[in-house]
Design an enzyme around this catalytic site. Structure first.
Site, PDB file in Angstrom:
ATOM      1  N   GLU A 172       0.722  -1.180   0.003  1.00 21.74           N
ATOM      2  CA  GLU A 172      -0.037  -0.097  -0.061  1.00 21.74           C
ATOM      3  C   GLU A 172       1.006   1.295   0.141  1.00 21.74           C
ATOM      4  O   GLU A 172       0.732   2.164   1.020  1.00 21.74           O
ATOM      5  CB  GLU A 172      -1.049   0.032   1.067  1.00 21.74           C
ATOM      6  CG  GLU A 172      -1.928  -1.210   0.961  1.00 21.74           C
ATOM      7  CD  GLU A 172      -3.158  -1.021   1.981  1.00 21.74           C
ATOM      8  OE1 GLU A 172      -3.136  -0.439   3.162  1.00 21.74           O
ATOM      9  OE2 GLU A 172      -4.078  -1.832   1.688  1.00 21.74           O
ATOM     10  N   GLU A 263      -5.362  -7.593  -2.103  1.00 15.39           N
ATOM     11  CA  GLU A 263      -6.235  -7.520  -0.799  1.00 15.39           C
ATOM     12  C   GLU A 263      -7.739  -7.168  -0.937  1.00 15.39           C
ATOM     13  O   GLU A 263      -7.878  -6.221  -1.359  1.00 15.39           O
ATOM     14  CB  GLU A 263      -5.509  -6.813   0.352  1.00 15.39           C
ATOM     15  CG  GLU A 263      -4.360  -7.150   0.997  1.00 15.39           C
ATOM     16  CD  GLU A 263      -3.724  -6.117   2.099  1.00 15.39           C
ATOM     17  OE1 GLU A 263      -4.555  -5.231   2.737  1.00 15.39           O
ATOM     18  OE2 GLU A 263      -2.715  -5.967   1.949  1.00 15.39           O
TER      19      GLU A 263
END
Ligand code: NAG
Ligand code: NAG
Ligand code: NAG
Length: 975
Positions: A172, A263
């Site tokens: 991320e 994810e």
């Protein structure tokens, strides 16, 4: 440059084992849907249990597991990397090979993951330079770790005969602290470090949303948590919760790659004072799975990783301040490794995709114009997902336009098919979508030699067994569905072979037989050579398993050929065939009635967990058998009647205690972005203490004017602290779910004589370092310790010496087996009182349920035996109750030396602390230790403490080997 030189320098090092295009990944040249679940090795320290969890994931029809590696526990002291004890990753790799499931490695170096420091080591907090940038101080910091972990991962790549197919760089890397922006230099250098360590499989990254960050990796992808984390309102969904825009984001970012979701929400984390993981499991339950995952399939997602599929435990100091000990996550597989209903819904979806190769080359055709399409009902959205390579099969994903509604919608489908556009159901009546639900209807779908013109009943699986196609269809109880079978020549007649359901049938012009049925009761019908099962409801479909006997060679367990379909059982793990015997292994929580669809020649005899089944045969040729569950009763020790010993764990406040061996806190500067307000830096991390309880001692000479002490302490959400003047308790900040920092003023009980020597002792909790989600923020460096202090009534009083201690040895931690985050700085921990074998004979008798009668810390110890037979999986938990939230206390629970519970009674919410077999010795003696820190003058006690079974399952879980739990030995220099 000459052509020769060009071809000489251009070397394609990409391995042929893992390739991809705009549609899907291919393993060894074969397209596959990678349906993956997230598991963290460090959150399950019993390495022999990885295989149990992996087999459960595999049995759902998943074929991959994604995992983080936690740098902070591997390199707790800079330059000293250790894979000792539970930190060894090889058992995790080996278990994947044994289960036959691929791995996606995510070594960070930043991982977030609700892990202390987001995975960064404690020493990072005093290392200069902005982390998660290309500053060389940071590149140098991670170099050794990436080299070490990278080479371990590299050795287990598919190219080396291992299970690793992808490696993720960073995590991320999407939000940046202004003026800092995306650092392309860092991105390139980190990827190069991975390559230098031997990584040859494709490198991926997970953008926090499809925001086109770090697109220089091989296969970019994104994350999505569309239902949020408010587990306290588990039935509340936003009207626009279901994201269709992700497709556009993917097309903008990497149209030449597949739509990869590294994810996707598989549960939700819960913080201190939260509503508990049972509510998170509802928020992300079967309805959520149907609506949100099918929405991803509507966007041709061919890599889908669910975070988490098994959450595990934040034992020791793993947690960041936003989560408590349990990391159950409300996942399909609960913390105690039992299966939630969510698991069974996932099994339906994963099995469907595993047998639908046409899905692997699809495109959504009408994103942004799905409302009302194909149904004419604007309350519904239908995405048309077409196989644009095979040019035949279509998938129609139907869900509510308003995701929050519980309304019942009825509809017909106008679908283009090989027989022209049909209005379905063709036999009349209406299809329905009831509330939070979603369906995938197929068109021109191939199932072996059977061609389905369409099916509104959803496909669980199909297989061709002994030359006969078996198709398993399901729907909700009482729903009307229609499936049409193509034929050429004479129209066949469908016959019901078994069950109470009725069917209507009608031939369609062009050559098809439409069958209409209501999904109620298991009904089996036959059309020519195709057997079709209909199920009443999902719970019947839940009972079905698709298993594959192993093939040959190193990747035998990855075989996806020769499916065997079996109905029945809580969990079926494996099938194998030898000569005419079919051997099934699995777990039962109640007596099972099996129905087995297997090749006749290899199922003359069938065994379950080694025992021969008595077989019956249905009129349509499948096998049936009953198997009685075997759940032996066991005796679980009553903790309240055991012999408990107790000792004071806060001798630091006694007049005679010497802190000579403590670390002098005498730094005058810190690189910490939080600028110290004290002349001596009082950040525990700057002195090498990064976890657990921290103790401070400030020595001062009184002026005679001071009437109290004001202190600003930072510890992270839900932390607390207590203050003593010499031996006198002067108060606590008991903590709440919100404050990570608190300034308290504590009055002195009496005027201090001018010139008299005193010491302030502060015991504080450390809830773990913050994460560092926003790159360049260095938020993880937020200190733990004393930010500021002053004496009330006297500006001139100065602390002459500050001392600090945390865990014994700090970064040179003592317990190499249980790792750097297991022990904190409590006296009892420094002495090793939590360990088995410590001689407490001289201690007083006392129980945690009697507790402590004053502010302070006590330690309690006992031992008990367990004798739980083999062949069962009986998970246990330590369960506490407190009928009142007063008085307030903090308690840590240690099982055989492993800290498996941190309980703060007035904040909660966790009261049940699962402790896995392997930490608990199921066949022998166990040591239980409890620390109890009473925050108020009245003292505190646990109202109850019990060891309880959380489930009883007859099980073929692979043999559990107890994790090493080294006994107490003399701790040189302990203070
Ligand atoms: C890297 O960080 C160090 C320490 O904060 C700083 O002195 C240096 O200027 C930084 N380098 C760059 C290129 O930003
Ligand atoms: C599918 O359709 C595309 C576009 O019309 C065409 O290029 C392709 O050749 C077709 N594939 C097959 C297998 O017919
Ligand atoms: C067995 O497990 C299933 C699936 O979790 C559950 O629905 C059922 O209630 C369990 N049965 C018993 C007897 O515990």
């Amino acid at each position: 440059m000459s052509i020769l030189l060009f071809t000489f320098t251009y070397v394609d090092t990409k391995p042929s084992q893992v390739t991809w295009d705009e549609y899907s990944f291919k393993i060894n040249g074969e397209r596959l849907m990678l349906f993956s679940g997230e598991v963290h090795p460090y959150r399950m320290p019993v390495q022999s249990l990885h295989l149990d969890v992996f087999q459960k994931i595999k049995a759902m029809g998943f074929n991959a597991i994604s995992f983080y590696v936690f740098w902070g526990i591997l390199e707790p002291k800079r330059g000293e990397i250790s894979f000792e004890g539970f930190r060894d990753l090889q058992p995790f790799f080996d278990a994947a090979m044994k289960a036959g499931i691929y791995l996606v490695a995510r070594p960070g170096p930043y991982i977030n993951a609700e892990t202390a420091g987001g995975g960064f080591p404690g020493w990072g907090t005093y290392t200069p330079g902005l982390w998660r940038t290309s500053n060389t101080t940071y590149l140098d910091a991670y170099a050794g770790y990436i080299e070490a972990v990278g080479s371990k991962i590299a050795a287990n790549q598919i190219t080396k005969g291992g299970p690793v197919i992808l490696v993720q760089s960073e995590n991320e890397y999407s939000g940046f602290q202004p003026p800092y922006t995306e650092d392309f230099d860092y991105e390139a250098k980190l990827m190069q470090s991975l390559r230098d360590a031997g990584i040859t499989v494709p490198i991926t990254t997970n953008d926090a949303w499809p925001g086109a960050h770090y697109t220089s990796v091989d296969v970019y992808g994104y994350d999505s948590y569309p239902n949020g984390f408010d587990c306290s309102h588990p039935y509340t969904w936003l009207t626009d919760a279901v994201p269709e825009w992700l497709w556009g984001g993917h097309e903008d970012a990497n149209p030449d790659d597949l739509n990869a979701v590294y994810e996707f929400q598989g549960g939700a984390f819960d913080g201190w004072g939260g509503s508990g993981y049972d509510t998170c499991a509802i928020l992300t339950g079967p309805e959520f799975e149907r609506v949100f995952y099918k929405n991803q399939f509507a966007m041709s997602t061919t890599y889908l990783n669910l975070y988490m599929i098994f959450g595990g435990t934040n034992w020791g100091g793993i947690a960041h301040p936003g989560v408590y000990t349990s990391y159950d996550y409300g996942s399909a597989i609960a913390e105690d490794r039992t299966l939630r209903e969510k698991y069974y819904e996932l099994k339906l979806q994963a099995n469907f995709l595993a047998v639908s190769p046409a899905y692997l080359t699809t495109r959504p055709m009408n994103i942004y114009s799905t409302q009302g399409s194909f149904t004419g009902n604007s309350a519904l959205k239908t995405t048309q997902v077409l196989d644009v390579v095979g040019n035949k099969t279509g998938f129609y994903v139907v869900r509510q336009t308003d995701a929050s509604t519980n309304a019942l919608q009825t509809y017909t489908l106008q679908l283009p098919t090989s027989l022209g556009t049909l209005t379905i159901p063709t036999i009349g009546g209406l299809l329905s979508l009831n509330g939070k639900d979603s369906k995938i209807h197929v068109v021109d779908y191939t199932a072996g030699s059977t061609e389905l013109v369409y099916s509104t009943g959803e496909i669980f699986t199909w297989a061709t067994i002994d030359g006969r196609d078996v198709i398993v269809l399901y729907g909700n109880a009482g729903e009307l569905h229609e499936t049409a079978f193509k034929f050429s020549g004479q129209a066949p007649v469908a016959r019901v072979l078994s069950g109470t359901g009725t069917i209507k049938q009608q031939t369609l012009s062009g050559g098809a037989l439409a069958i209409q049925y209501t999904t109620s009761g298991q009904t089996v019908f036959q059309v020519r050579n195709t057997l079709v099962y209909i199920f009443v409801d999902r719970t019947t479909a839940y009972e079905f398993w698709v298993l594959h006997p192993p093939s040959n060679g190193a990747f035998a367990q990855f075989n996806t050929k020769n499916p065997i379909i079996i109905k029945g059982g809580y969990l079926l793990r494996s099938v194998s065939t030898s000569e005419s015997t079919l051997a099934i292994t699995g777990d039962l929580n109640s007596t099972a009635s099996f129905e087995i669809i297997a090749p006749k020649a290899s199922s003359q005899k069938v065994t379950f967990n080694g025992g021969t089944l008595t077989l019956g045969r249905t009129s349509y040729g499948t096998l049936t058998a009953k198997r009685t569950v075997n759940l032996p009763s066991v005796t679980i020790p009553n903790l309240s009647t055991l012999n408990w010993k107790t000792a004071d764990s806060l001798p630091e406040i006694s007049r005679t205690y010497s802190d000579a061996k403590w670390t002098v806190a005498n730094h005058t500067s810190s690189i910490n972005p939080v600028v110290p307000l004290t002349s001596a830096v009082l950040y525990a991390g700057d002195y090498g203490y990064h976890t657990g309880n921290i103790l401070w001692r400030g020595h001062f000479a009184a002026t005679g004017a001071e009437t109290g002490f004001t202190v600003d302490v930072l510890g992270g959400s839900a932390f607390g602290y207590s203050v003593w003047l010499d031996s006198t308790f002067i108060g606590s900040w008991e903590g709440d779910a919100v404050h990570g920092e608190f300034t308290g003023t504590f009055n002195f009980p009496a005027v201090l004589a001018k010139g008299s020597a005193h010491v302030l002792t502060i015991l504080q909790d450390h809830m773990g370092y913050e994460e560092d989600w926003t790159a360049g923020s260095d938020a993880f460096k937020t200190p733990r310790g004393i930010i500021n202090y002053s004496f009330v009534g006297s500006n001139s009083t100065t602390v002459s010496t500050w001392k600090v201690t945390g865990n014994l040895g700090g970064e040179s931690y003592v317990d190499k087996t249980r790792g750097p985050l297991n022990e904190g700085g409590l006296f009892g921990e420094r002495q090793g009182w939590h360990l088995p074998g410590f001689n407490d004979a001289a201690w007083a008798t006392g129980k945690p349920t009697t507790g402590i009668s004053k502010a302070g810390v006590s330690f309690f110890r006992t031992t008990f035996n367990l004798n739980i037979p083999k062949g069962v999986d009986y998970p246990l938990a330590l369960v506490v109750t407190n009928s009142t939230t007063n008085p307030h206390f903090r308690s840590q629970l240690y099982v055989n030396g492993y800290q498996f519970g941190k309980y703060i009674n007035h904040i909660g919410p966790q009261k049940s602390f699962p402790v896995p077999q392997g930490i608990l010795n199921y066949n022998g003696v166990n040591t239980l230790a409890v620390s109890l820190w009473a925050a108020g003058a009245a003292g505190a006690k646990l109202d109850s403490l019990a060891l309880q079974l959380t489930a009883k399952v007859e099980s073929t879980l692979p043999a559990v080997v107890n994790q090493p739990s080294p006994a107490w030995t003399t701790r040189p220099g302990a203070y």
